[in-house]
Write a protein that holds these residues in place. Structure first.
Motif, PDB file in Angstrom:
ATOM      1  N   PRO A  81      -0.405 -37.085   0.913  1.00  0.00           N
ATOM      2  CA  PRO A  81      -1.477 -37.920   1.461  1.00  0.00           C
ATOM      3  C   PRO A  81      -1.229 -38.393   2.888  1.00  0.00           C
ATOM      4  O   PRO A  81      -2.185 -38.610   3.644  1.00  0.00           O
ATOM      5  N   SER A  82       0.028 -38.556   3.295  1.00  0.00           N
ATOM      6  CA  SER A  82       0.313 -39.011   4.655  1.00  0.00           C
ATOM      7  C   SER A  82      -0.136 -37.986   5.693  1.00  0.00           C
ATOM      8  O   SER A  82      -0.480 -38.346   6.815  1.00  0.00           O
ATOM      9  N   ALA A 134       0.540 -41.249  11.246  1.00  0.00           N
ATOM     10  CA  ALA A 134       0.117 -41.647   9.899  1.00  0.00           C
ATOM     11  C   ALA A 134       0.827 -42.920   9.445  1.00  0.00           C
ATOM     12  O   ALA A 134       1.867 -43.313   9.981  1.00  0.00           O
ATOM     13  N   GLU A 135       0.252 -43.532   8.442  1.00  0.00           N
ATOM     14  CA  GLU A 135       0.928 -44.637   7.772  1.00  0.00           C
ATOM     15  C   GLU A 135       2.175 -44.095   7.085  1.00  0.00           C
ATOM     16  O   GLU A 135       2.170 -42.969   6.579  1.00  0.00           O
ATOM     17  N   PRO A 136       3.259 -44.867   7.053  1.00  0.00           N
ATOM     18  CA  PRO A 136       4.481 -44.387   6.399  1.00  0.00           C
ATOM     19  C   PRO A 136       4.233 -44.071   4.921  1.00  0.00           C
ATOM     20  O   PRO A 136       3.352 -44.656   4.280  1.00  0.00           O
ATOM     21  N   VAL A 137       5.003 -43.140   4.402  1.00  0.00           N
ATOM     22  CA  VAL A 137       4.939 -42.829   2.971  1.00  0.00           C
ATOM     23  C   VAL A 137       5.295 -44.081   2.182  1.00  0.00           C
ATOM     24  O   VAL A 137       6.180 -44.858   2.566  1.00  0.00           O
TER      25      VAL A 137
END
Length: 234
Positions: A81-82, A134-137
């Motif tokens: 998803p990231s 991206a937002e971090p995992v």
């Protein structure tokens, strides 16, 4: 997506993304290829097109004209998803065009780059670019995978990561595409196959992989893979 028997001309290597991601390639043979659930999401180049394979809850029969080459970037469980954008649960058991998830202009540029060759490197490069923004995992992803792979129960994993059962389930849907119980079954299946391919007797595989007995192993393999364990190994 994991090949049940390596596939025709199947190869894979560790990806520059790290964390267990791999780049794979294969040439389609005659008839469908059984792809087993593995808790992962893939970005795939096949027949000049780009598509995304979501996390599977059961075996998927992949096919196409014999001789077609496919190259994929398989993200480690919980990390897709990231790069791809939507929660993994929205892609569960699906194969969707990348253009359904990303802007068409971006997909067109990626398709042009991939058509020039070194497809695996191109897929890795675009994934690394998107990861930078991206937002971090989710920080619990690694602990959940490690705990379930090590045979811990869902309740034990929830305690270790400091989440309630509902919170863990919710965050697992986003990261993995399904809840921790299903993820545990999938990871255990892949562990059992690894042991069986190494020549371990099925009864011993069942004990080492954490099944109640050999009959339990047989039911789980047939339920997730659609064929008996011996059929997968053959």
């Amino acid at each position: 997506m994991s090949e049940s028997d390596g596939g025709s001309g199947y190869r894979e290597r560790a990806s520059r993304l790290g964390g267990g991601a791999v780049v794979w390639s294969r040439t389609l043979g005659a008839g469908p290829q059984r792809v087993l659930p593995d808790g992962c999401t893939d970005l795939i180049w096949i027949g000049g097109q780009l598509l995304v394979a979501g996390p599977d809850t059961r075996a998927h029969l992949a096919g196409g004209p014999a001789g077609t080459r496919a190259v994929g970037l398989r993200f480690a469980p919980g990390t897709g998803p990231s790069v791809l954008g939507p929660p993994a649960c929205e892609l569960r058991d699906q194969r969707v065009p990348l253009a359904a998830l990303w802007p068409e202009a971006e997909v067109r540029r990626l398709r042009e780059r991939a058509s020039e060759g070194r497809v695996g490197r191109v897929l890795e490069a675009v994934a690394l670019d998107r990861l930078r923004d991206a937002e971090p995992v989710d920080p619990v992803v690694g602990e959940v995978v490690a705990g379930l792979s090590g045979g811990r129960s869902v309740a034990e994993v929830a305690r270790v990561v400091g989440l309630g059962a509902r919170q863990l389930h919710r965050r697992s849907l986003v990261a993995f595409g399904y809840g921790p119980k299903t993820l545990g079954r999938v990871l255990r299946l892949n562990r059992a196959l690894e042991l069986a391919r190494g020549g371990m007797p099925f009864a011993e595989v069942a004990a080492v992989a954490g099944y109640a007995d050999q009959a339990h192993l047989a039911r789980e393999v047939r339920g997730l893979a659609g064929v008996p364990l011996g059929g997968l190994l053959g």
